[in-house]
Design an enzyme around this catalytic site. Structure first.
Site, PDB file in Angstrom:
ATOM      1  NE  ARG A 163      -1.701  -1.869   3.445  1.00  0.00           N
ATOM      2  CZ  ARG A 163      -1.961  -2.962   4.156  1.00  0.00           C
ATOM      3  NH1 ARG A 163      -3.150  -3.523   4.114  1.00  0.00           N
ATOM      4  NH2 ARG A 163      -1.043  -3.481   4.944  1.00  0.00           N
ATOM      5  NE  ARG A 184       7.712 -11.972   1.243  1.00  0.00           N
ATOM      6  CZ  ARG A 184       7.025 -12.116   2.354  1.00  0.00           C
ATOM      7  NH1 ARG A 184       7.452 -12.968   3.272  1.00  0.00           N
ATOM      8  NH2 ARG A 184       5.923 -11.424   2.577  1.00  0.00           N
ATOM      9  NE  ARG A 241       7.560  -1.269  12.897  1.00  0.00           N
ATOM     10  CZ  ARG A 241       6.655  -0.354  12.518  1.00  0.00           C
ATOM     11  NH1 ARG A 241       7.023   0.722  11.861  1.00  0.00           N
ATOM     12  NH2 ARG A 241       5.386  -0.507  12.830  1.00  0.00           N
ATOM     13  CG  ASP A 265      10.050   8.239  10.109  1.00  0.00           C
ATOM     14  OD1 ASP A 265      10.184   9.228  10.871  1.00  0.00           O
ATOM     15  OD2 ASP A 265       8.984   7.601  10.013  1.00  0.00           O
ATOM     16  CD  GLU A 270      11.926   3.765  15.999  1.00  0.00           C
ATOM     17  OE1 GLU A 270      10.793   3.922  16.497  1.00  0.00           O
ATOM     18  OE2 GLU A 270      12.109   3.579  14.796  1.00  0.00           O
ATOM     19  CG  HIS A 288       8.599   5.720  14.135  1.00  0.00           C
ATOM     20  ND1 HIS A 288       8.845   4.428  14.537  1.00  0.00           N
ATOM     21  CD2 HIS A 288       7.560   5.631  13.259  1.00  0.00           C
ATOM     22  CE1 HIS A 288       7.982   3.616  13.939  1.00  0.00           C
ATOM     23  NE2 HIS A 288       7.197   4.330  13.157  1.00  0.00           N
TER      24      HIS A 288
END
Ligand code: NAP
Ligand code: 8YV
Length: 329
Positions: A163, A184, A241, A265, A270, A288
């Protein structure tokens, strides 16, 4: 199948994570809310209350729905998690124990794509350095140096074309930037060239935008070999991530000139960001904030609430994760 049984009985919900007005005020008095803001807070939960809990709202990924946590709730039916990424929830454990898991996709897609695209331009055209230059008065003495980076001579390899990846690609298409991607399997309805092999794609481009889920299947997939293949003009934008990029390898590659620059980001631990990154000039660092606008975070909070309400009204959840499709219960 659909959600929990409808009855006049009160429904006990665990609200786990930071307090959010939309969540705190989102339920009728048919629900009894049990708020626990932090992981240590949850230690105070008594077995008598745990025994009654049937649903859980995870309001931020600073708390975790791991197997040990979920195992405390024998009557748990649904975990409604905040964020599209749900690597902080043990969805396989939930599936095996007949617990529905939902996340908050779609409502944040365009917001995160904006941040990725903005971060790419800020990194290439050195917005942060230029801002500091002006504020320090240096512009009065001479013009800011021309940026080495530009969107005009770049070819982008998307790592992830779901998305958000597709929303980023749309922005790149509009800017006339060539785009290819690695996933993949080829993405439905996407006409950009697909690379089944990440290293082959890194060799063919000079810019990577990383937007895959976290978790074991993507852990450190952007490693030293990928950075070497990308080469000395290489730019890495990570909005996925921190776990997806080998942070130490990235620091080495940025220091040695193996790649040119990075825009990040997300980070491995974190909110702790290594000093080495914080003092580098060829990185742009964001705390983030991919989805972090009031309008988008409100929509995400509302979806957390709406998934629980649908479930306890006996309807299918709105946005179940892949491991626990609505039909699985
Ligand atoms: P999505 O629609 O599920 O797309 C995920 C994409 O990653 C798919 O193209 C998928 O394709 C690919 N992928 C998954 N595993 C892979 C692997 N092992 N190797 C290569 N490609 C893989 O998810 P989304 O809505 O775009 O969100 C993506 C992620 O962005 C989230 O999970 C979250 O971690 C991150 N995110 C970050 C922020 C932020 O604030 N920075 C905000 C929102 C989301 P295949 O399955 O074919 O491989
Ligand atoms: C959130 C995100 O900030 O949706 C995601 O996957 O990374 C962000 O939108 C994060 O989930 C906070 O809990």
């Amino acid at each position: 199948m659909v959600g929990g049984n409808i009855s006049s009985e009160k429904i006990d919900l665990l609200i786990y994570g930071p307090s959010k007005p939309i969540v705190d005020n989102g339920f009728s008095d048919q629900f009894v809310l049990h708020p626990f803001e932090t992981i240590p807070d949850l230690e105070r939960l008594t077995p008598a209350v745990a025994e009654k809990i049937r649903g859980m709202a995870v309001t931020y990924n600073s708390v975790r729905g791991d197997s040990k946590t979920l195992a405390r709730f024998p009557k748990m039916e649904i975990v409604s998690s905040f964020g599209v990424g749900y690597d902080h929830i043990d969805a396989a454990y939930a599936r095996d124990h007949n617990i529905m898991v939902t996340n908050t996709p779609d409502v944040l897609t365009e917001e995160v794509a904006d941040i990725a695209f903005g971060l790419l331009i800020a990194t290439l055209r050195e917005f942060i350095k230029a801002d500091r230059y002006l504020r320090s008065g240096l512009w009065l003495t001479q013009n800011f140096p021309l940026s080495v980076g530009s969107l005009r001579d770049r070819k982008v390899g998307m790592v992830g074309m779901g998305r958000i990846g597709q929303a980023i690609a749309r922005r790149l298409d509009a800017s006339r930037v060539p785009v290819v991607y690695h996933t993949r399997k080829p993405a439905d309805g996407v006409s950009h060239k697909h690379y089944p092999d990440l290293i082959e794609m890194a060799k063919a481009v000079d810019t990577l935008i990383v937007i895959v889920p976290g978790g074991p299947s993507t852990a450190k997939m952007i490693n030293a070999d990928v950075m070497k293949a990308l080469g000395p003009r290489g730019v890495i934008i990570n909005v996925a991530r921190g776990s997806v990029v080998d942070e130490q390898a990235l620091i080495s590659a940025l220091k040695s000139g193996t790649i040119l620059a990075a825009g990040l980001d997300v980070f491995e631990k974190e909110p702790n960001v290594p000093d080495e990154l914080r003092t580098m000039q060829n990185v742009v660092l964001l705390p983030h904030i991919g989805s972090a606008s009031v309008v988008t975070r409100n929509a995400m909070d509302q979806l957390v609430v709406d998934n629980l309400k649908a479930w306890f009204a006996g309807k299918p959840p709105l946005t179940p994760v892949a491991e626990t499709p609505a039909k699985s219960r």
